[in-house]
Design an enzyme around this catalytic site. Structure first.
Site, PDB file in Angstrom:
ATOM      1  N   ASP A 135       0.816  -1.213   0.000  1.00 46.09           N
ATOM      2  CA  ASP A 135       0.000   0.000   0.000  1.00 46.09           C
ATOM      3  C   ASP A 135       0.850   1.265   0.000  1.00 46.09           C
ATOM      4  OD1 ASP A 135      -2.043  -1.827   0.226  1.00 46.09           O
ATOM      5  OD2 ASP A 135      -3.173  -0.632   1.654  1.00 46.09           O
ATOM      6  N   CYS A 173       1.182  -8.226   5.315  1.00 49.94           N
ATOM      7  CA  CYS A 173       0.811  -6.823   5.093  1.00 49.94           C
ATOM      8  C   CYS A 173      -0.676  -6.608   4.850  1.00 49.94           C
ATOM      9  CB  CYS A 173       1.680  -6.229   3.995  1.00 49.94           C
ATOM     10  SG  CYS A 173       3.367  -5.922   4.593  1.00 49.94           S
ATOM     11  N   ASP A 174      -1.006  -5.379   4.492  1.00 48.11           N
ATOM     12  CA  ASP A 174      -2.333  -4.802   4.684  1.00 48.11           C
ATOM     13  C   ASP A 174      -3.512  -5.641   4.201  1.00 48.11           C
ATOM     14  OD1 ASP A 174      -0.500  -2.816   5.279  1.00 48.11           O
ATOM     15  OD2 ASP A 174      -1.819  -1.222   4.622  1.00 48.11           O
ATOM     16  N   LYS A 175      -3.519  -6.083   2.962  1.00 49.12           N
ATOM     17  CA  LYS A 175      -4.682  -6.803   2.446  1.00 49.12           C
ATOM     18  C   LYS A 175      -4.464  -8.308   2.426  1.00 49.12           C
ATOM     19  CE  LYS A 175      -6.316  -2.830   1.977  1.00 49.12           C
ATOM     20  NZ  LYS A 175      -5.089  -2.216   2.478  1.00 49.12           N
ATOM     21  N   CYS A 231       5.446  -2.372   8.277  1.00 45.88           N
ATOM     22  CA  CYS A 231       5.853  -1.052   8.782  1.00 45.88           C
ATOM     23  C   CYS A 231       5.642  -0.935  10.285  1.00 45.88           C
ATOM     24  CB  CYS A 231       5.103   0.044   8.037  1.00 45.88           C
ATOM     25  SG  CYS A 231       5.576   0.143   6.289  1.00 45.88           S
ATOM     26  N   GLU A 269      -6.830   4.772  -0.017  1.00 45.19           N
ATOM     27  CA  GLU A 269      -6.376   5.326   1.254  1.00 45.19           C
ATOM     28  C   GLU A 269      -5.954   6.780   1.051  1.00 45.19           C
ATOM     29  OE1 GLU A 269      -4.725   1.362   3.548  1.00 45.19           O
ATOM     30  OE2 GLU A 269      -3.275   2.772   2.715  1.00 45.19           O
ATOM     31  N   SER A 287      -4.961   5.057   5.509  1.00 45.59           N
ATOM     32  CA  SER A 287      -3.879   4.161   5.891  1.00 45.59           C
ATOM     33  C   SER A 287      -3.856   4.040   7.403  1.00 45.59           C
ATOM     34  CB  SER A 287      -2.549   4.729   5.399  1.00 45.59           C
ATOM     35  OG  SER A 287      -1.468   4.139   6.075  1.00 45.59           O
TER      36      SER A 287
END
EC number: 4.2.1.9
Length: 616
Positions: free
Chosen positions: A81, A122-124, A195, A491, A517
């Site tokens: 992202d 990570c995010d998704k 992150c 985002e 985000s």
């Protein structure tokens, strides 16, 4: 007694062709009859949170085979992202969640796998794999790649901690020199891993612990630390035990829908609110609950947000603490321990280790455990050495952070705030709700009223912010960026970061039917539902309209009369097939994204596909 799914392809004369192909993958006669366990990896060289996962699938597979299973690995896609942010690439981020969920279903069902180990980060990727796991409802264990170490650099003779968001803010701040911006950029992301703050990736990996689908330490133990290897080794062994419990003992407690029950979802959301997790977690938990056929809605989240305090504060809400500090204070289990002592958790839940919540806390809560190996694991710390290698260092903190009055994790009596870190707001242009990360909102702007500055794309809003057209007191509205309207629900990290760059971080609000985000902080309100493209009243706001935000009372109001709004709606509907579309936006949207938009629901439903449009 349930039959092994894999027997469909490994038994019977009519499956000779399938067995011939299995043999070509290395299987032998001795393997036919063993459980086939999918190792669902997500290695890619595009994403720092996944760049170190190449060999970890093999590590898990070796343990599966040693425990009596057959391991078969495949990879999913993974979108970064941060790299996709601020341009057309962000349109693809949220839709990738559905692709990941579908691809896991496709692979597992096509090959009749019996169980899974999901290696996410990570995010998704974690949400997509979680959705697939609850959809398939076969034994599963999650083990993620782990958090990145926090960046560190020396500015003004002081060592400070950094992360990705700092690089974004300083890169756009006209008062920051080129040399300082470059220094921050080079220091912000020092290692592999997700992150380093309580952004979406780390929030979701923490929530898999609270759901019971991953092991203690999964959400907080650094990607670089040697101790994290044990989580992968344990996952490979344990998944075989879970698989045999279900298929050979008819023990349905080994299935993810029985572990991640409604009570577990409530615990996960309670944790999320207490730790000030990313607002994206709301989308993902709502989506996962639908896959599990659990009645868990925005109303449930609203009720929890009104009684759960904030017990942990981490970047981006403060630069004092990052995930490495959460781990030192006891990680997810440490926060759950404080919530349990406050009487805020459902105790009758179990995890993939077969432990109830009280048993888990007794063994893994640093405030309770007598196990020195557990205390040692939570002392695992950063090395401060740039690397893309997993398990590459074994540094430890000198001591645990068990200060529940002034430390990273607080007790109920010493909570950061009596209100939790996330809140649901309702009002006349957010009838189905919207979300704000209260953990990142300064106390001075918990109530805020200002004139609207309306933009129909993130790009136009960014140009206006950097061009000085947004001033103190404004409420920036970014609409037609929802799941359907974007499409893809971008985002808004760049607009919120650039408000800070321009000195407006505590002087403006930003409201959108898009999302944020996990790195966003400030008065940033997202997920406005219904979205503009679905006829939501956010599409009726005009420049200069007063917007009143009241977080303590969970309200958000467009101060325009009902009669005026009705007239505006009538005018909008009169546009015919152009109604509820942006008037002055040129955006190339691919066929793949148009297909996503055609089925997407608004954020209050988790931005999942509208099943009513599919029939059956």
């Amino acid at each position: 007694m349930p039959k092994y799914r894999s027997a469909t392809t490994t038994h019977g004369r009519n499956m000779a062709g399938a067995r011939a192909l299995w043999r070509a993958t290395g299987m032998t006669d001795a393997d036919f009859g063993k459980p086939i366990i999918a190792v669902v990896n997500s290695f890619t060289q595009f994403v720092p949170g996944h760049v170190h996962l190449r060999d970890l699938g093999k590590l898990v597979a070796e343990q599966i085979e040693a425990a009596g299973g057959v391991a078969k690995e495949f990879n999913t896609i993974a979108v970064d992202d941060g790299i996709a942010m601020g341009h057309g690439g962000m349109l693809y981020s949220l839709p990738s969640r559905e692709l990941i969920a579908d691809s896991v279903e496709y692979m597992v069902n096509a090959h009749c796998a019996d169980a899974m180990v999901c290696i996410s980060n990570c995010d998704k990727i974690t949400p997509g794999m979680l959705m697939a796991s609850l959809r398939l409802n076969i034994p599963v264990i999650f083990v993620s790649g782990g958090p990145m170490e926090a960046g560190k650099t020396k500015l003004s003779d002081q060592i400070i901690k950094l992360d990705l968001v700092d690089a974004m803010i300083q890169g756009a701040d006209p008062k920051v020199s080129d040399s300082q911006s470059d220094q921050v950029e080079r220091s912000a992301c020092p290692t592999c891993g997700s992150c380093s703050g309580m952004f979406t990736a780390n929030s979701m990996n923490c929530l898999t612990e609270a759901l019971g689908l991953s092991q203690p330490g999964n959400g907080s133990l650094l990607a670089t630390h040697a101790d994290r290897k044990q989580l992968f080794l344990n996952a490979g062994k344990r998944i075989v035990e879970l698989t045999k419990r279900y298929y050979e003992q008819n023990d349905e407690s080994a299935l993810p829908r029985n572990i991640a029950s409604k009570a577990a979802f409530e615990n996960a959301m309670t944790l999320d609110i207490a730790m000030g997790g990313s607002t994206n977690t709301v989308l993902h938990l709502l989506a996962a609950a639908q896959e599990a056929e659990i009645d868990f809605t925005m109303s449930d989240i609203d009720k929890l947000s009104r009684k759960v305090p904030q017990l942990c504060k981490v970047a981006p809400s403060t630069q004092k603490y990052h995930m490495e500090d959460v781990h030192r204070a006891g990680g997810v289990i440490g926060i759950l321990g404080e919530l349990d002592r406050a009487g805020l958790l459902n105790r009758d839940v179990k995890n993939v280790l077969g432990l109830t919540l009280p048993q888990t806390l007794e063994q893994y809560d640093v405030m309770l455990t007598q196990d020195d190996s557990v205390k040692n694991m939570f002392r695992a710390g950063p090395a401060g050495i740039r690397t893309t290698q997993a398990f590459s260092q074994d540094c430890r903190w000198d001591s645990l952070d068990d200060d529940r009055a002034n430390g990273c994790i607080r007790s109920l009596e010493h909570a950061y705030s009596k209100d939790g870190g996330l809140a649901v707001l309702y009002g006349n242009f957010a009838e189905n709700g919207c979300i704000v990360k209260t953990a990142g909102v300064d106390d001075s702007i918990l109530k805020f009223t200002g004139p609207a500055k309306v933009y129909e794309s993130q790009d136009d809003a960014v140009d206006a912010i950097l061009g000085g057209k947004v001033v103190a007191g404004d409420v920036v509205i970014i609409r037609y960026e929802g799941p359907k309207g974007g499409p893809g629900m971008q985002e808004m990290l760049y607009p919120t970061s650039f408000l800070k760059s321009m000195g407006l971080g505590k002087a403006c609000a930003l409201i959108t039917d898009g999302r944020f985000s996990g790195g966003t902080s400030g008065l940033s309100i997202g997920h406005v539902s219904p979205e503009a493209a679905s006829g939501g009243s956010i599409g009726l706001i005009e420049d200069g309209d007063l917007i009143a935000i009241d977080i303590p009372n969970r309200g958000i109001q467009l101060q325009v009369s009902d009669a005026e709004l009705a007239a505006r709606r009538e005018a909008q509907e009169a546009r015919g097939d152009k109604a509820w579309t942006p008037k002055n936006r040129e955006r190339q949207v691919s066929f793949a994204l148009r297909a996503y938009a055609s089925l997407a629901t608004s954020a209050d439903k988790g931005a999942v596909r509208d099943k009513s449009k599919l029939g059956g």
